[in-house]
Design a protein around this motif. Structure first.
Motif: not given
Length: 93
Positions: A53-61, A81-86
Motif C-alpha cells: 500500500r502506498q502512502f504520502q506524508i505532508f508537513g503542516t504548511g 517535541g512538536g517541531k515537525f507535524v506530519g
C-alpha cells in the motif's frame, strides 16, 4: 489469526508498506523506543495474502499538488517535541 502489528515508517514524502490484505490502520505515533521515529499500528489477519500500500506524508504548511481526492487521511503525528507535524495519507485508486 487476528493481531496488531507495528510498522516503522520513514519520513519521506512517498513510501510503501506491505500488509496482509484488508489490514486496518489504527494509529500513527512517534515512539521513544524507536528513537522518536514514527510507527504505524494496524489490525491484521496474519493468514491473508500480503499486498503493498502506498502512502504520502505532508508537513503542516506544505502545498499538496497531488489529486487530494486520491488521498485518504490516516493520522497526524509529531516529531522532535512538536517541531515537525506530519500528516499521513494513503494513496487510493
Amino acid at each position: 489469526m487476528v493481531t496488531i502489528w507495528k510498522y516503522p515508517i520513514s519520513i519521506s514524502r512517498n513510501f510503501s508498506l506491505q500488509f496482509p490484505r484488508e489490514a486496518q490502520i489504527l494509529s500513527v505515533q512517534s515512539q521513544e523506543s524507536n528513537q522518536g521515529l514514527p510507527a504505524l499500528w494496524a489490525l491484521v489477519e496474519t493468514d491473508q495474502v500480503q499486498e503493498f500500500r502506498q502512502f504520502q506524508i505532508f508537513g503542516t504548511g506544505i502545498l499538496i499538488y497531488d489529486d487530494v481526492f486520491k488521498l485518504k487521511f490516516i493520522s497526524t503525528f509529531q516529531l522532535d517535541g512538536g517541531k515537525f507535524v506530519g500528516h499521513l495519507f494513503e494513496v487510493i485508486g
